[in-house]
Write a protein that holds these residues in place. Sequence first.
Motif, PDB file in Angstrom:
ATOM      1  N   MET A  75       0.915  -1.159  -0.074  1.00 46.35           N
ATOM      2  CA  MET A  75      -0.034   0.072   0.031  1.00 46.35           C
ATOM      3  C   MET A  75       0.938   1.328   0.114  1.00 46.35           C
ATOM      4  N   ARG A  76       0.678   2.024  -0.968  1.00 47.13           N
ATOM      5  CA  ARG A  76       1.481   3.375  -1.083  1.00 47.13           C
ATOM      6  C   ARG A  76       0.983   4.126  -0.140  1.00 47.13           C
ATOM      7  N   ARG A  77       1.825   5.225   0.309  1.00 45.82           N
ATOM      8  CA  ARG A  77       1.560   6.257   1.363  1.00 45.82           C
ATOM      9  C   ARG A  77       2.195   7.512   0.995  1.00 45.82           C
ATOM     10  N   ASN A  78       1.206   8.502   1.262  1.00 44.91           N
ATOM     11  CA  ASN A  78       1.759   9.911   0.891  1.00 44.91           C
ATOM     12  C   ASN A  78       1.643  10.779   1.938  1.00 44.91           C
ATOM     13  N   PRO A  79       2.357  12.105   2.020  1.00 44.60           N
ATOM     14  CA  PRO A  79       2.103  12.966   2.983  1.00 44.60           C
ATOM     15  C   PRO A  79       0.975  13.654   2.838  1.00 44.60           C
ATOM     16  N   LEU A  80       0.297  14.180   4.082  1.00 47.41           N
ATOM     17  CA  LEU A  80      -1.061  14.719   4.259  1.00 47.41           C
ATOM     18  C   LEU A  80      -0.580  16.071   4.215  1.00 47.41           C
ATOM     19  N   GLY A  81      -0.170  16.640   2.983  1.00 47.19           N
ATOM     20  CA  GLY A  81       0.051  18.100   3.013  1.00 47.19           C
ATOM     21  C   GLY A  81       1.160  18.485   3.923  1.00 47.19           C
ATOM     22  N   ARG A  82       1.263  19.754   4.705  1.00 47.69           N
ATOM     23  CA  ARG A  82       2.592  19.806   5.454  1.00 47.69           C
ATOM     24  C   ARG A  82       2.098  19.488   6.898  1.00 47.69           C
ATOM     25  N   THR A  83       1.289  18.633   7.298  1.00 46.04           N
ATOM     26  CA  THR A  83       0.865  18.372   8.741  1.00 46.04           C
ATOM     27  C   THR A  83       1.972  17.445   9.293  1.00 46.04           C
ATOM     28  N   GLY A  84       2.960  16.813   8.463  1.00 47.10           N
ATOM     29  CA  GLY A  84       3.782  15.803   9.291  1.00 47.10           C
ATOM     30  C   GLY A  84       3.258  14.480   9.210  1.00 47.10           C
ATOM     31  N   MET A  85       1.817  14.260   9.052  1.00 39.84           N
ATOM     32  CA  MET A  85       1.264  13.033   8.984  1.00 39.84           C
ATOM     33  C   MET A  85       1.429  12.545   7.626  1.00 39.84           C
ATOM     34  N   GLU A  86       1.389  11.197   7.575  1.00 39.86           N
ATOM     35  CA  GLU A  86       1.314  10.314   6.344  1.00 39.86           C
ATOM     36  C   GLU A  86       0.187   9.468   6.329  1.00 39.86           C
ATOM     37  N   VAL A  87      -0.350   9.293   5.085  1.00 41.84           N
ATOM     38  CA  VAL A  87      -1.662   8.190   5.043  1.00 41.84           C
ATOM     39  C   VAL A  87      -1.383   7.510   3.627  1.00 41.84           C
ATOM     40  N   SER A  88      -2.215   6.303   4.028  1.00 36.90           N
ATOM     41  CA  SER A  88      -2.334   5.372   2.896  1.00 36.90           C
ATOM     42  C   SER A  88      -3.066   5.951   1.710  1.00 36.90           C
ATOM     43  N   GLU A  89      -2.666   5.533   0.463  1.00 35.51           N
ATOM     44  CA  GLU A  89      -3.133   6.064  -0.695  1.00 35.51           C
ATOM     45  C   GLU A  89      -4.717   5.816  -0.937  1.00 35.51           C
ATOM     46  N   LEU A  90      -5.389   4.896  -0.041  1.00 39.85           N
ATOM     47  CA  LEU A  90      -6.651   4.406  -0.266  1.00 39.85           C
ATOM     48  C   LEU A  90      -7.139   4.883   1.132  1.00 39.85           C
ATOM     49  N   CYS A  91      -8.211   5.376   1.419  1.00 35.98           N
ATOM     50  CA  CYS A  91      -9.022   5.988   2.517  1.00 35.98           C
ATOM     51  C   CYS A  91     -10.118   5.288   2.818  1.00 35.98           C
ATOM     52  N   LEU A  92     -10.613   4.721   3.950  1.00 39.45           N
ATOM     53  CA  LEU A  92     -11.944   4.112   4.060  1.00 39.45           C
ATOM     54  C   LEU A  92     -13.030   4.912   4.400  1.00 39.45           C
ATOM     55  N   GLY A  93     -13.908   4.971   3.775  1.00 40.03           N
ATOM     56  CA  GLY A  93     -15.027   5.999   4.000  1.00 40.03           C
ATOM     57  C   GLY A  93     -16.023   5.193   4.806  1.00 40.03           C
ATOM     58  N   THR A  94     -16.804   6.023   5.539  1.00 40.92           N
ATOM     59  CA  THR A  94     -17.803   5.318   6.341  1.00 40.92           C
ATOM     60  C   THR A  94     -19.176   6.022   6.452  1.00 40.92           C
ATOM     61  N   MET A  95     -19.597   6.418   5.268  1.00 40.94           N
ATOM     62  CA  MET A  95     -20.978   7.135   5.261  1.00 40.94           C
ATOM     63  C   MET A  95     -22.037   6.187   5.122  1.00 40.94           C
ATOM     64  N   THR A  96     -21.892   4.754   4.840  1.00 39.19           N
ATOM     65  CA  THR A  96     -23.005   3.640   5.200  1.00 39.19           C
ATOM     66  C   THR A  96     -22.920   3.049   6.544  1.00 39.19           C
ATOM     67  N   PHE A  97     -22.342   3.536   7.094  1.00 34.71           N
ATOM     68  CA  PHE A  97     -22.224   2.764   8.434  1.00 34.71           C
ATOM     69  C   PHE A  97     -23.186   3.138   9.205  1.00 34.71           C
ATOM     70  N   GLY A  98     -24.220   2.257   9.477  1.00 32.79           N
ATOM     71  CA  GLY A  98     -25.136   2.374  10.342  1.00 32.79           C
ATOM     72  C   GLY A  98     -26.395   2.358   9.613  1.00 32.79           C
ATOM     73  N   THR A  99     -26.614   2.544   8.284  1.00 34.55           N
ATOM     74  CA  THR A  99     -27.712   2.361   7.355  1.00 34.55           C
ATOM     75  C   THR A  99     -27.617   1.197   6.518  1.00 34.55           C
ATOM     76  N   GLN A 100     -26.988   1.340   5.487  1.00 33.86           N
ATOM     77  CA  GLN A 100     -26.682   0.125   4.579  1.00 33.86           C
ATOM     78  C   GLN A 100     -25.593  -0.777   4.933  1.00 33.86           C
ATOM     79  N   THR A 101     -24.756  -0.418   6.100  1.00 32.56           N
ATOM     80  CA  THR A 101     -23.794  -1.244   6.610  1.00 32.56           C
ATOM     81  C   THR A 101     -24.078  -1.407   7.835  1.00 32.56           C
ATOM     82  N   SER A 102     -24.051  -2.570   8.433  1.00 32.88           N
ATOM     83  CA  SER A 102     -24.445  -2.930  10.082  1.00 32.88           C
ATOM     84  C   SER A 102     -23.247  -2.655  10.591  1.00 32.88           C
ATOM     85  N   ARG A 103     -23.286  -2.431  11.950  1.00 41.98           N
ATOM     86  CA  ARG A 103     -22.227  -2.204  13.005  1.00 41.98           C
ATOM     87  C   ARG A 103     -21.067  -3.362  12.857  1.00 41.98           C
TER      88      ARG A 103
END
Length: 347
Positions: free
Chosen positions: A1-29
Amino acid sequence: MRRNPLGRTGMEVSELCLGTMTFGTQTSRAEAHAQMDRALEAGVDFLDTAEMYPVNPVAAETVGLSEEIVGDWFARGGRRDAWVVATKHSGEGMRHARGGAPITAETIPEAIEGSLRRLKIDCIDLYQFHWPNRGSYHFRQNWRYDPSGQDRAATRAHMEEALGVLERQVEKGNIRAFGLSNETAWGTAQWLALAEAGHGPRVASMQNEYSLLCRIYDTDMAELSVNEDVPLLPFSPLAAGLLSGKYQGGAVPAGSRRSINATLGGRVTPRALEAVAAYHALAGRFGLDPVQMALAWAARRPFVASAIFGATRLDQLEHALGAAEVTLSDELCAEIDAVHRAHPMPY
């Protein structure tokens, strides 16, 4: 999994990000927690949510539930340090959050405290404004967007005040960095200028819609991202599922987003379906899965830090994770651009 800097924050993040907008409706707990486990196992350590989630539909009784479900995962396993967590403050008009109040000096601390409580964490890594008070051209508003009635002085005064409040939240340890969503080039430039003048934290990132079907970001915003180190976090890199091909020929699979929102927020048009067919044909010629091709392309653009994708089910997540192994050749990227020229702005 590639990683990239999050702007100038000093944090790095994976090139894919898990979105959660279905958690609790279409996606059960239980399914949501299984997705978090599997994503983390695959090297995804960036998670995006919002106080208004879940969607499909947005309802008063479920607002905040996605954050609560994520918080329960943290409470269960105690692995807070495993994730970079991003969430959002709803903008003006979202009636289920503070009665639709705009983003103000009063609402920011309240919203942050609410998210911290639901997420069961001490600090939010990236805190984003979901959309600007003045409105913007996003969510298909570009066809009739008219900024001529805006009050520049009032907008800048609001930004300056908000930055001051955010600075105090950083000092308190409630947030690490500040990001924007559904913003414009002019708006982002104002936030940056005010931060440079010492009014508060610098914008770390931008979360706007971006996909093979929605490339508005490619011009002014891309230039700003590159020159100001404000990377894009694309949402809907699969165009709300259109690029999966599951809606071709008028199909509406049971339980799909389109079974709840018939137009996918204005994205379903004859031209969009034609474009999807063209991208699927292209993927076939190069021996690629079209979902993985589309997701890898969005994640690897030179101004992108991480592409946010969501999955209703665990098998969909597994399918999407394959994008990390896709190689995008120069020839393929040139062909993608050719399809884009033949099918521009399909919605």
